[in-house]
Write a protein that holds these residues in place. Structure first.
Motif, PDB file in Angstrom:
ATOM      1  N   VAL A 137       8.349  38.815  34.121  1.00  0.00           N
ATOM      2  CA  VAL A 137       7.488  37.661  34.351  1.00  0.00           C
ATOM      3  C   VAL A 137       6.433  38.005  35.401  1.00  0.00           C
ATOM      4  CG1 VAL A 137       7.418  35.295  35.216  1.00  0.00           C
ATOM      5  CG2 VAL A 137       9.282  36.012  33.727  1.00  0.00           C
ATOM      6  N   THR A 138       5.183  37.712  35.085  1.00  0.00           N
ATOM      7  CA  THR A 138       4.081  38.016  35.985  1.00  0.00           C
ATOM      8  C   THR A 138       4.286  37.365  37.351  1.00  0.00           C
ATOM      9  OG1 THR A 138       2.581  38.133  34.094  1.00  0.00           O
ATOM     10  CG2 THR A 138       1.580  37.943  36.278  1.00  0.00           C
ATOM     11  N   LYS A 139       4.206  38.173  38.399  1.00  0.00           N
ATOM     12  CA  LYS A 139       4.380  37.714  39.783  1.00  0.00           C
ATOM     13  C   LYS A 139       5.748  37.067  40.003  1.00  0.00           C
ATOM     14  CE  LYS A 139      -0.560  37.037  40.619  1.00  0.00           C
ATOM     15  NZ  LYS A 139      -1.627  36.090  41.030  1.00  0.00           N
ATOM     16  N   GLY A 140       6.676  37.342  39.099  1.00  0.00           N
ATOM     17  CA  GLY A 140       8.048  36.881  39.286  1.00  0.00           C
ATOM     18  C   GLY A 140       8.333  35.451  38.896  1.00  0.00           C
ATOM     19  N   SER A 141       7.297  34.676  38.546  1.00  0.00           N
ATOM     20  CA  SER A 141       7.539  33.277  38.190  1.00  0.00           C
ATOM     21  C   SER A 141       6.432  32.750  37.279  1.00  0.00           C
ATOM     22  CB  SER A 141       7.617  32.411  39.451  1.00  0.00           C
ATOM     23  OG  SER A 141       7.894  31.054  39.116  1.00  0.00           O
ATOM     24  N   THR A 142       6.805  31.884  36.355  1.00  0.00           N
ATOM     25  CA  THR A 142       5.832  31.252  35.466  1.00  0.00           C
ATOM     26  C   THR A 142       6.371  29.907  35.002  1.00  0.00           C
ATOM     27  OG1 THR A 142       4.436  31.588  33.504  1.00  0.00           O
ATOM     28  CG2 THR A 142       6.744  32.240  33.325  1.00  0.00           C
ATOM     29  N   SER A 143       5.510  29.079  34.437  1.00  0.00           N
ATOM     30  CA  SER A 143       5.913  27.795  33.873  1.00  0.00           C
ATOM     31  C   SER A 143       5.573  27.789  32.398  1.00  0.00           C
ATOM     32  CB  SER A 143       5.198  26.632  34.573  1.00  0.00           C
ATOM     33  OG  SER A 143       5.641  26.489  35.907  1.00  0.00           O
ATOM     34  N   HIS A 159      10.233  25.947  34.805  1.00  0.00           N
ATOM     35  CA  HIS A 159       9.855  27.127  35.588  1.00  0.00           C
ATOM     36  C   HIS A 159      10.830  28.269  35.283  1.00  0.00           C
ATOM     37  CE1 HIS A 159       6.891  24.987  37.985  1.00  0.00           C
ATOM     38  NE2 HIS A 159       7.779  23.997  38.130  1.00  0.00           N
ATOM     39  N   ILE A 160      10.280  29.450  35.044  1.00  0.00           N
ATOM     40  CA  ILE A 160      11.086  30.656  34.796  1.00  0.00           C
ATOM     41  C   ILE A 160      10.848  31.615  35.950  1.00  0.00           C
ATOM     42  CG2 ILE A 160      11.523  32.581  33.222  1.00  0.00           C
ATOM     43  CD1 ILE A 160      10.343  30.868  30.981  1.00  0.00           C
ATOM     44  N   THR A 161      11.916  32.027  36.618  1.00  0.00           N
ATOM     45  CA  THR A 161      11.792  32.897  37.799  1.00  0.00           C
ATOM     46  C   THR A 161      12.683  34.123  37.663  1.00  0.00           C
ATOM     47  OG1 THR A 161      11.448  30.905  39.154  1.00  0.00           O
ATOM     48  CG2 THR A 161      11.911  32.983  40.314  1.00  0.00           C
ATOM     49  N   ASP A 162      12.092  35.288  37.863  1.00  0.00           N
ATOM     50  CA  ASP A 162      12.840  36.552  37.855  1.00  0.00           C
ATOM     51  C   ASP A 162      13.332  36.773  39.284  1.00  0.00           C
ATOM     52  OD1 ASP A 162      13.915  38.976  37.272  1.00  0.00           O
ATOM     53  OD2 ASP A 162      12.012  40.042  37.028  1.00  0.00           O
ATOM     54  N   ILE A 163      14.627  36.564  39.501  1.00  0.00           N
ATOM     55  CA  ILE A 163      15.178  36.649  40.860  1.00  0.00           C
ATOM     56  C   ILE A 163      15.887  37.988  41.064  1.00  0.00           C
ATOM     57  CG2 ILE A 163      15.393  34.167  41.138  1.00  0.00           C
ATOM     58  CD1 ILE A 163      18.255  34.310  40.283  1.00  0.00           C
ATOM     59  N   LYS A 164      16.354  38.211  42.270  1.00  0.00           N
ATOM     60  CA  LYS A 164      16.996  39.481  42.607  1.00  0.00           C
ATOM     61  C   LYS A 164      18.278  39.690  41.800  1.00  0.00           C
ATOM     62  CE  LYS A 164      15.261  39.504  47.380  1.00  0.00           C
ATOM     63  NZ  LYS A 164      15.638  39.529  48.818  1.00  0.00           N
ATOM     64  N   GLY A 165      18.615  40.952  41.622  1.00  0.00           N
ATOM     65  CA  GLY A 165      19.838  41.286  40.903  1.00  0.00           C
ATOM     66  C   GLY A 165      19.674  41.265  39.397  1.00  0.00           C
ATOM     67  N   ASP A 178      10.972  18.467  36.881  1.00  0.00           N
ATOM     68  CA  ASP A 178      11.325  17.254  37.626  1.00  0.00           C
ATOM     69  C   ASP A 178      12.700  17.354  38.283  1.00  0.00           C
ATOM     70  OD1 ASP A 178      12.636  17.212  35.189  1.00  0.00           O
ATOM     71  OD2 ASP A 178      12.626  15.026  35.027  1.00  0.00           O
ATOM     72  N   ASN A 179      13.267  18.567  38.333  1.00  0.00           N
ATOM     73  CA  ASN A 179      14.560  18.745  38.999  1.00  0.00           C
ATOM     74  C   ASN A 179      14.585  20.098  39.723  1.00  0.00           C
ATOM     75  OD1 ASN A 179      17.194  18.416  39.840  1.00  0.00           O
ATOM     76  ND2 ASN A 179      18.107  18.879  37.852  1.00  0.00           N
ATOM     77  N   PRO A 180      13.741  20.235  40.755  1.00  0.00           N
ATOM     78  CA  PRO A 180      13.620  21.529  41.449  1.00  0.00           C
ATOM     79  C   PRO A 180      14.898  21.981  42.152  1.00  0.00           C
ATOM     80  CG  PRO A 180      12.472  19.792  42.659  1.00  0.00           C
ATOM     81  CD  PRO A 180      12.838  19.218  41.330  1.00  0.00           C
ATOM     82  N   SER A 181      15.835  21.073  42.363  1.00  0.00           N
ATOM     83  CA  SER A 181      17.075  21.452  43.048  1.00  0.00           C
ATOM     84  C   SER A 181      18.045  22.208  42.135  1.00  0.00           C
ATOM     85  CB  SER A 181      17.772  20.200  43.610  1.00  0.00           C
ATOM     86  OG  SER A 181      18.149  19.321  42.560  1.00  0.00           O
ATOM     87  N   GLN A 182      17.784  22.188  40.832  1.00  0.00           N
ATOM     88  CA  GLN A 182      18.662  22.913  39.909  1.00  0.00           C
ATOM     89  C   GLN A 182      18.326  24.403  39.952  1.00  0.00           C
ATOM     90  OE1 GLN A 182      18.792  21.472  35.865  1.00  0.00           O
ATOM     91  NE2 GLN A 182      20.262  23.000  35.192  1.00  0.00           N
ATOM     92  N   THR A 183      19.199  25.180  40.541  1.00  0.00           N
ATOM     93  CA  THR A 183      18.958  26.620  40.700  1.00  0.00           C
ATOM     94  C   THR A 183      20.080  27.483  40.130  1.00  0.00           C
ATOM     95  OG1 THR A 183      19.974  26.575  42.906  1.00  0.00           O
ATOM     96  CG2 THR A 183      17.579  26.246  42.794  1.00  0.00           C
ATOM     97  N   ASP A 184      21.001  26.845  39.405  1.00  0.00           N
ATOM     98  CA  ASP A 184      22.167  27.582  38.934  1.00  0.00           C
ATOM     99  C   ASP A 184      22.118  27.941  37.442  1.00  0.00           C
ATOM    100  OD1 ASP A 184      22.297  24.969  38.135  1.00  0.00           O
ATOM    101  OD2 ASP A 184      24.457  24.759  38.429  1.00  0.00           O
TER     102      ASP A 184
END
Length: 405
Positions: A102-108, A127-133, A142-148
């Motif tokens: 994903v470009t710059k690690g994050s996209t929508s 939002h799609i985010t390429d995280i560590k590991g 509309d639910n930014p707290s969902q990170t799992d």
């Protein structure tokens, strides 16, 4: 050696084309793995599977039965369930490789929930985010707290047509899960809304309304000519027999539900309510022209001008002209989107002279039109099966090339 290489290349080429021209079927894809049976079941009963199959470029984020259990336990209505599952269908292609790059690690990305128009503002984005590991995370707008919720594995990839991936849990969206009113299934009252009254009057006086009403539960799409269009068509309508009037009116209904999104992604023939039990086809072609959706009957081309209701299982759209089937109006002049080509000059015949020389006298031109619609079926096949014709042409070329080699 050269021949063997040529055969191998031709086979691979034809295989790639066959993959391109055949539509995907999300139900069949997921049916291969029982752990997605619940997700697959709800795609089917909400009719979301049909919309997925009509899309050309799409990503489906499937969840297993364990993850679906928490969603099913909420007891959502089918319409609300459809909104939630629509959030799991991206309007773009994301295979495993693309997700990890994903470009710059994050996209929508926009989802089918956004495309329905039911999502206020940007709530239909994820939002799609390429995280560590090496993990990839998915978060509803509309639910930014969902990170799992993370990427699990690829189920099927057909670049750049469809990607089916597994994610770890349901994407929770307060907006998508908000209660929705049950759809109004009273077709009689819906058809009497502004713009359809004249068409409704014809349905009731002819008795055709009964066929429309009987199709509501299984899904129906109605193309309602506006009141002005009905008034302009009145002289032709009066000249039809009672049976012909019924067939004409049934020609304006399709025995399945088609959302506007489905129509905009469709290009091909549609059977109508007049088709069932008839010896003739009574079909027309749906063709997209930018944002416009046109209905072509070989006699007239109508454009969808508005939406009365688009709520599963009923869709009613207003159109700017009465649809005239070729089965009833063969003698009518076919409308053309482009200027008709000039008639070809007739062949000239030679006439001998005294010295053996010849001169040319032009024959009278042939008729400029014909009531014979024998070529219509071929035209229909060309419109609806362009991919098949391209594939056939390529295969013929390859076989000819192999014979040459």
């Amino acid at each position: 050696m050269a021949t063997a290489t040529a055969i191998s290349l031709s086979f691979l080429f034809l295989l790639s084309i066959s993959t391109t021209i055949h539509a995907h079927n999300i139900t069949h894809i997921l049916a291969k793995d029982p752990q997605f049976s619940t997700f697959n079941h709800y795609l089917t009963i909400t009719h979301l599977a049909n919309e997925i199959n009509r899309r050309q470029t799409i990503t489906v984020c499937a969840v297993d039965n364990a993850a679906m259990s928490s969603l099913v336990a909420k007891g959502l209505s089918l319409q609300t369930m459809k909104n939630v599952l629509s959030l799991h269908v991206f309007a773009d292609y994301f295979g495993s490789k693309k997700l990890h790059q994903v470009t710059k690690g994050s996209t929508s990305t926009a989802t089918m929930y956004q495309a329905t128009g039911e999502a206020p503002g940007t709530t239909g984005y994820v939002h799609i985010t390429d995280i560590k590991g090496g993990k990839v995370r998915f978060t509803p707008e509309d639910n930014p707290s969902q990170t799992d919720t993370v990427y699990v594995k690829s189920i099927l990839e057909m670049p750049y047509n469809i990607s089916v991936i597994q994610i770890s849990s349901i994407l929770n969206s307060p907006e998508a899960e908000a209660p929705t009113a049950a759809p109004d299934l009273n077709l009689t009252s819906l058809l009497q809304r502004e713009g359809c009254q004249a068409f409704y009057n014809l349905l009731t006086t002819s008795g055709a309304i009964g066929t429309f009403l009987s199709g509501v539960e299984s899904g129906i799409t109605v193309f309602c000519p506006g009141d002005d269009a009905i008034a302009a068509f009145a002289p032709k309508y009066k000249n039809l027999t009672a049976a012909e009037k019924t067939s004409l009116l049934l020609y304006h209904g399709i025995p399945i539900y088609n959302s506007m999104g489905m129509l905009r992604s469709s290009n091909g023939l549609m059977n109508t309510l007049a088709t069932e039990g008839a010896k003739k086809k009574y079909d027309f072609t749906v063709q997209n022209d930018g944002n416009d959706v046109k209905l072509k009957t070989k006699v007239v081309t109508a454009t969808i001008s508005g939406t009365v209701v688009d709520d599963e299982p009923i869709a009613i759209y207003t159109i700017d002209k009465v649809l005239m089937p070729r089965e009833l109006f063969k003698g009518a002049v076919v409308e053309a989107d482009e200027p008709a080509p000039a008639p070809k000059a007739a062949k000239k015949k030679k006439k001998a002279t005294k010295k053996g020389e010849t001169t040319e006298d032009a024959e009278a031109p042939g008729p400029g039109s014909s009531d014979d619609y024998g070529g219509d079926d071929a035209a229909d096949q060309t419109a609806s099966g362009g991919g098949r014709l391209v594939a056939s042409a390529v295969m013929a070329f390859c076989f000819a090339w192999l014979a040459f080699v």
